[in-house]
Structures are given as C-alpha cells and as structure tokens.
Design a protein around this motif. Structure first.
Motif, short mmCIF file in Angstrom:
data_model
loop_
_atom_site.label_atom_id
_atom_site.label_comp_id
_atom_site.label_asym_id
_atom_site.label_seq_id
_atom_site.Cartn_x
_atom_site.Cartn_y
_atom_site.Cartn_z
N ASN A 1 0.80 -1.23 0.00
CA ASN A 1 0.00 0.00 0.00
C ASN A 1 0.83 1.28 0.00
O ASN A 1 0.55 2.21 0.76
N PRO A 2 1.88 1.38 -0.84
CA PRO A 2 2.62 2.65 -0.88
C PRO A 2 1.76 3.75 -1.50
O PRO A 2 0.71 3.49 -2.08
N ASP A 3 2.20 4.99 -1.35
CA ASP A 3 1.47 6.12 -1.92
C ASP A 3 1.45 6.01 -3.44
O ASP A 3 2.36 5.42 -4.04
N PRO A 4 0.44 6.58 -4.10
CA PRO A 4 0.39 6.54 -5.56
C PRO A 4 1.57 7.27 -6.19
O PRO A 4 2.08 8.24 -5.64
N LEU A 5 1.99 6.78 -7.35
CA LEU A 5 3.12 7.40 -8.05
C LEU A 5 2.71 8.63 -8.83
O LEU A 5 3.53 9.49 -9.14
N THR A 6 1.43 8.75 -9.17
CA THR A 6 0.95 9.88 -9.97
C THR A 6 0.11 10.81 -9.11
O THR A 6 -0.35 10.44 -8.03
N GLY A 7 -0.08 12.03 -9.63
CA GLY A 7 -0.90 13.00 -8.93
C GLY A 7 -0.21 13.67 -7.76
O GLY A 7 -0.86 14.34 -6.95
N ARG A 8 1.10 13.52 -7.65
CA ARG A 8 1.85 14.12 -6.55
C ARG A 8 2.42 15.47 -7.00
O ARG A 8 2.66 15.69 -8.19
N PRO A 9 2.67 16.40 -6.08
CA PRO A 9 3.27 17.68 -6.47
C PRO A 9 4.63 17.47 -7.10
O PRO A 9 5.39 16.57 -6.71
N GLU A 10 4.96 18.31 -8.08
CA GLU A 10 6.28 18.20 -8.71
C GLU A 10 7.38 18.50 -7.71
O GLU A 10 8.42 17.85 -7.70
N HIS A 11 7.13 19.48 -6.86
CA HIS A 11 8.12 19.88 -5.85
C HIS A 11 7.84 19.13 -4.55
O HIS A 11 6.77 19.25 -3.97
N GLY A 12 8.81 18.33 -4.12
CA GLY A 12 8.62 17.51 -2.92
C GLY A 12 8.36 18.29 -1.67
O GLY A 12 7.81 17.77 -0.70
N GLY A 13 8.75 19.57 -1.65
CA GLY A 13 8.50 20.40 -0.49
C GLY A 13 7.03 20.68 -0.25
O GLY A 13 6.65 21.11 0.84
N ARG A 14 6.20 20.42 -1.25
CA ARG A 14 4.76 20.61 -1.10
C ARG A 14 4.05 19.29 -0.85
O ARG A 14 2.84 19.20 -0.92
N ASP A 15 4.81 18.25 -0.59
CA ASP A 15 4.27 16.93 -0.30
C ASP A 15 4.82 16.53 1.07
O ASP A 15 5.78 17.12 1.57
N ARG A 16 4.22 15.49 1.68
CA ARG A 16 4.84 14.98 2.90
C ARG A 16 6.24 14.48 2.53
O ARG A 16 6.40 13.82 1.50
N HIS A 17 7.21 14.80 3.35
CA HIS A 17 8.58 14.47 2.97
C HIS A 17 9.46 14.28 4.21
O HIS A 17 9.11 14.70 5.31
N THR A 18 10.58 13.64 3.99
CA THR A 18 11.60 13.46 5.02
C THR A 18 12.77 14.36 4.69
O THR A 18 13.23 14.39 3.55
N CYS A 19 13.26 15.10 5.67
CA CYS A 19 14.37 16.03 5.44
C CYS A 19 15.64 15.47 6.08
O CYS A 19 15.64 15.10 7.26
N ILE A 20 16.70 15.42 5.29
CA ILE A 20 17.99 14.92 5.75
C ILE A 20 19.01 16.06 5.67
O ILE A 20 19.13 16.72 4.63
N ALA A 21 19.72 16.30 6.76
CA ALA A 21 20.74 17.34 6.78
C ALA A 21 22.03 16.81 6.17
O ALA A 21 22.48 15.72 6.51
N ILE A 22 22.62 17.59 5.25
CA ILE A 22 23.87 17.18 4.59
C ILE A 22 24.86 18.34 4.59
O ILE A 22 24.50 19.48 4.92
N ARG A 23 26.09 18.05 4.18
CA ARG A 23 27.14 19.07 4.19
C ARG A 23 27.19 19.88 2.90
O ARG A 23 27.55 21.05 2.91
N ASP A 24 26.89 19.24 1.75
CA ASP A 24 27.13 19.91 0.47
C ASP A 24 26.04 19.54 -0.55
O ASP A 24 26.05 18.43 -1.10
N VAL A 25 25.13 20.45 -0.77
CA VAL A 25 24.04 20.21 -1.73
C VAL A 25 24.58 20.07 -3.14
O VAL A 25 24.08 19.26 -3.93
N SER A 26 25.61 20.82 -3.48
CA SER A 26 26.14 20.78 -4.85
C SER A 26 26.69 19.40 -5.20
O SER A 26 26.56 18.93 -6.33
#
Length: 201
Positions: free
Chosen positions: A136-161
């Motif tokens: 029962n995972p979430d549907p693959l379609t119909g989700r916002p293009e930008h993950g920040g507008r969806d439920r999401h998990t945030c991981i802290a990292i050192r270098d985005v680039s």
C-alpha cells in the motif's frame, strides 16, 4: 492543534491570520514557563494532552498591540526523531536507490525477521529510515512536482552541490528550494519525497 505544536504555530489560528502581513514588525517577549506547582495532570479537550503537562506563555507585539498566547507541552523527555518509516513495493529496487545512489548503510543490528513483511533499516546519521515492503505505498501519480509541497523526510547534509552532481549523473530528477536556501528535493522509486538541506555543522 497538537499540544506539541511550535510557538510559531500560535499565529496560525483564524483570528490572527491577518497578522502575517505585518510579520516583519512582530516581536516576541521572553517566554515564561509556569512553575512546577502549576503543572497540569489532567487531559485537555479533544485528547490534545494527557499525563504530565506544562504551559508556556508568549506575548506577541504587533504594531503596539500585545497578544498573549499559551502553548501546552508534554514533559516526557523528547530526545530526537528515532526513525522514519517509508513504504516501498520492491525492497531491492529501493535499496539500490538508498544504498548505491545516496550511499546510506544498512543497520545490521536491527531485526529483519521479527516483522511479518520484508524491510531494512538504513542509517541517517544517528537516526534511521525504515524501509517496509508493503502493498500500500502512496500513488506514483498525482503528486506535487516539488517535494517540499508533499509529505517528505528532510535529511541534513554538508554539500548540496555534491548531491546535485550525484543525482545528475544517475538521471534522477530533483527540484531546488523555492526560497533560494541550499536545499534539494527528490523522490525515491516509490515517489516518497526527500529533502536534503545543507547545514554548517
């Protein structure tokens, strides 16, 4: 509203939404905590708080008007987020993404045969992601293009680039933070949204 909501959420009630337009002129006074003798040991309406609780007060000054708000917090010793559970359709496909692309390592100490479904625990610093192969995972379609507008998990990292280069090489789509801060959003093979935000320490 949860009794563990942040102080910032105090301005989200309908009666104070108009204050958002004057947010640049808002100043917070010192937050005071009721003495231990005023601890609440009874439940609040709608099941918002049970057990031992305490109340914090904050005064918000907006254009000379002072508004006092209260926030109820549980005093049970929150330490950190222990793990985030993510559903997947195919464990091997997900492990390929999390291990071979993102470079996360499996926590071999966590039991894999104690649950009635397949799964894996992956280290994220001192916390974990628990992958669970379920139907029962979430549907693959119909989700916002930008993950920040969806439920999401945030991981802290050192270098985005550096992560951006890894995703580019793997052909994995992503979006950057809409605010301009150093953060990148992508999705795993089951469309679970992931944010990676750059931190200094």
């Amino acid at each position: 509203m949860s009794c563990c909501s942040s102080m910032a959420s105090l301005l989200s009630s309908p009666s104070t939404l108009s204050l958002q337009h004057r947010a640049n002129r808002i100043s917070w006074s010192t937050v005071s905590t009721n003495p231990p003798s005023e601890l609440h040991q009874t439940g609040f309406r709608n099941g918002g708080c049970h057990g031992l609780c305490f109340v914090t007060k904050a005064k918000v000054a907006v254009d000379g008007d002072v508004i006092e708000k209260e926030a109820v917090k549980n005093d049970y010793g929150v330490v950190s987020v222990h793990h985030v559970g993510m559903l997947c359709q195919n464990l091997e496909r997900s492990l390929n993404f999390y291990q071979n692309i993102l470079g996360l390592e499996i926590n071999e100490a966590r039991p894999h045969d104690k649950l009635p479904y397949r799964g894996a625990w992956l280290w994220v610093g001192s916390e974990m992601i628990h992958l669970m192969e379920l139907p029962n995972p979430d549907p693959l379609t119909g989700r916002p293009e930008h993950g920040g507008r969806d439920r999401h998990t945030c991981i802290a990292i050192r270098d985005v680039s550096k992560l951006k280069a890894i995703l580019d090489k793997a052909g994995i789509p992503y979006t950057l933070s809409k605010s301009g801060r150093p953060a990148i959003f992508t999705r795993d093979p089951d469309s679970n949204a992931l944010e990676f935000t750059q931190v200094d320490n």
